[in-house]
Scaffold this motif. Sequence first.
Motif, PDB file in Angstrom:
ATOM      1  N   UNK A 139       0.590  -0.952   0.059  1.00 54.21           N
ATOM      2  CA  UNK A 139      -0.027   0.001   0.183  1.00 54.21           C
ATOM      3  C   UNK A 139       0.762   1.210   0.099  1.00 54.21           C
ATOM      4  N   UNK A 140       1.911   1.314   0.728  1.00 55.74           N
ATOM      5  CA  UNK A 140       2.901   2.514   0.690  1.00 55.74           C
ATOM      6  C   UNK A 140       3.400   2.521  -0.655  1.00 55.74           C
ATOM      7  N   UNK A 141       3.894   1.397  -1.290  1.00 51.31           N
ATOM      8  CA  UNK A 141       4.419   1.827  -2.364  1.00 51.31           C
ATOM      9  C   UNK A 141       3.367   2.132  -3.365  1.00 51.31           C
ATOM     10  N   UNK A 142       2.286   1.700  -3.303  1.00 53.54           N
ATOM     11  CA  UNK A 142       0.993   1.957  -4.306  1.00 53.54           C
ATOM     12  C   UNK A 142       1.044   3.445  -4.293  1.00 53.54           C
ATOM     13  N   UNK A 143       1.146   3.987  -2.722  1.00 50.62           N
ATOM     14  CA  UNK A 143       0.673   5.433  -2.605  1.00 50.62           C
ATOM     15  C   UNK A 143       1.672   6.240  -3.227  1.00 50.62           C
ATOM     16  N   UNK A 144       3.117   5.865  -2.747  1.00 52.48           N
ATOM     17  CA  UNK A 144       4.036   6.566  -3.402  1.00 52.48           C
ATOM     18  C   UNK A 144       3.918   6.665  -5.151  1.00 52.48           C
ATOM     19  N   UNK A 145       3.626   5.699  -5.729  1.00 47.73           N
ATOM     20  CA  UNK A 145       3.384   5.540  -7.097  1.00 47.73           C
ATOM     21  C   UNK A 145       2.017   6.495  -7.461  1.00 47.73           C
ATOM     22  N   UNK A 146       1.377   6.401  -6.462  1.00 44.53           N
ATOM     23  CA  UNK A 146      -0.186   7.152  -6.892  1.00 44.53           C
ATOM     24  C   UNK A 146       0.183   8.653  -6.897  1.00 44.53           C
ATOM     25  N   UNK A 147       1.052   9.145  -5.787  1.00 45.48           N
ATOM     26  CA  UNK A 147       1.388  10.412  -5.536  1.00 45.48           C
ATOM     27  C   UNK A 147       2.263  11.028  -6.719  1.00 45.48           C
ATOM     28  N   UNK A 148       3.187  10.207  -7.242  1.00 44.22           N
ATOM     29  CA  UNK A 148       4.032  10.231  -8.093  1.00 44.22           C
ATOM     30  C   UNK A 148       3.241  10.700  -9.457  1.00 44.22           C
TER      31      UNK A 148
ATOM     32  N   UNK B   6      -0.093  11.366  -9.512  1.00 46.70           N
ATOM     33  CA  UNK B   6      -0.791  12.582  -9.342  1.00 46.70           C
ATOM     34  C   UNK B   6      -0.035  13.852  -9.633  1.00 46.70           C
ATOM     35  N   UNK B   7       1.179  13.779  -9.301  1.00 43.32           N
ATOM     36  CA  UNK B   7       2.105  15.041  -9.404  1.00 43.32           C
ATOM     37  C   UNK B   7       2.403  15.234 -10.991  1.00 43.32           C
ATOM     38  N   UNK B   8       2.744  13.996 -11.582  1.00 45.53           N
ATOM     39  CA  UNK B   8       2.918  14.414 -13.102  1.00 45.53           C
ATOM     40  C   UNK B   8       1.353  14.611 -13.731  1.00 45.53           C
ATOM     41  N   UNK B   9       0.359  13.908 -13.212  1.00 45.11           N
ATOM     42  CA  UNK B   9      -0.782  14.477 -13.802  1.00 45.11           C
ATOM     43  C   UNK B   9      -1.007  16.058 -13.751  1.00 45.11           C
ATOM     44  N   UNK B  10      -0.632  16.543 -12.215  1.00 45.11           N
ATOM     45  CA  UNK B  10      -0.800  17.892 -12.061  1.00 45.11           C
ATOM     46  C   UNK B  10       0.004  18.787 -12.907  1.00 45.11           C
ATOM     47  N   UNK B  11       1.096  18.359 -13.014  1.00 40.45           N
ATOM     48  CA  UNK B  11       2.171  19.086 -13.852  1.00 40.45           C
ATOM     49  C   UNK B  11       1.757  18.994 -15.194  1.00 40.45           C
ATOM     50  N   UNK B  12       1.350  17.940 -15.772  1.00 37.01           N
ATOM     51  CA  UNK B  12       0.840  17.847 -17.295  1.00 37.01           C
ATOM     52  C   UNK B  12      -0.417  18.830 -17.358  1.00 37.01           C
ATOM     53  N   UNK B  13      -1.437  18.803 -16.309  1.00 34.28           N
ATOM     54  CA  UNK B  13      -2.479  19.488 -16.500  1.00 34.28           C
ATOM     55  C   UNK B  13      -2.441  20.952 -16.473  1.00 34.28           C
ATOM     56  N   UNK B  14      -1.516  21.430 -15.731  1.00 36.94           N
ATOM     57  CA  UNK B  14      -0.858  22.815 -15.485  1.00 36.94           C
ATOM     58  C   UNK B  14      -0.321  23.185 -17.021  1.00 36.94           C
ATOM     59  N   UNK B  15       0.436  22.537 -17.520  1.00 37.01           N
ATOM     60  CA  UNK B  15       1.358  22.794 -18.707  1.00 37.01           C
ATOM     61  C   UNK B  15       0.176  22.842 -19.631  1.00 37.01           C
TER      62      UNK B  15
END
Length: 158
Positions: free
Chosen positions: A45-54, A56-65
């Motif tokens: 779950x921790x690994x999945x959470x980290x991957x999800x956060x990454x 989401x971060x990529x998604x937010x970055x791409x969305x902003x771009x």
Amino acid sequence: QIGLCVRACVSTLTMDIEKASAKIQGLEISKDASDRALCESIQSLSTSTKMLQEVQSQYNTEKKRLEDALNGSRKQIEVLSEKLQKEERETATLCLKIASLESTNLSLNSTISTKLEEIGKREALVNSLTADAKKSSAKIQELEKARNALDKALKESK
């Protein structure tokens, strides 16, 4: 008999204790296995959470771009739209000016044509008057010659 009864009770209790102890060991083994499975699940779950956060971060970055690019495109469209409207107004103004100039040109062509006709008539009149003047001049010269001849003849006859 009491000793027998006590021994039987002790024996029963000892067996019950051994059974309970075995059950406790079984439960502890199950608990340990459950704890290991829980730890593995928590790590997963921790690994999945980290991957999800990454992600989401990529998604937010791409969305902003993409939002920035979209806003830039909207601004460009707005600027180009304003330029197009300005050019359309200028084109309409130029069309009106061209129509006015064409009308003026037709009017001037008509005036020029009329003036050329007048010039042609006047040139014909000038040519006619020039011809008449030449004829008159020639006649005057003839009459002067005749007068000179008459004057000469008159002088000779005196």
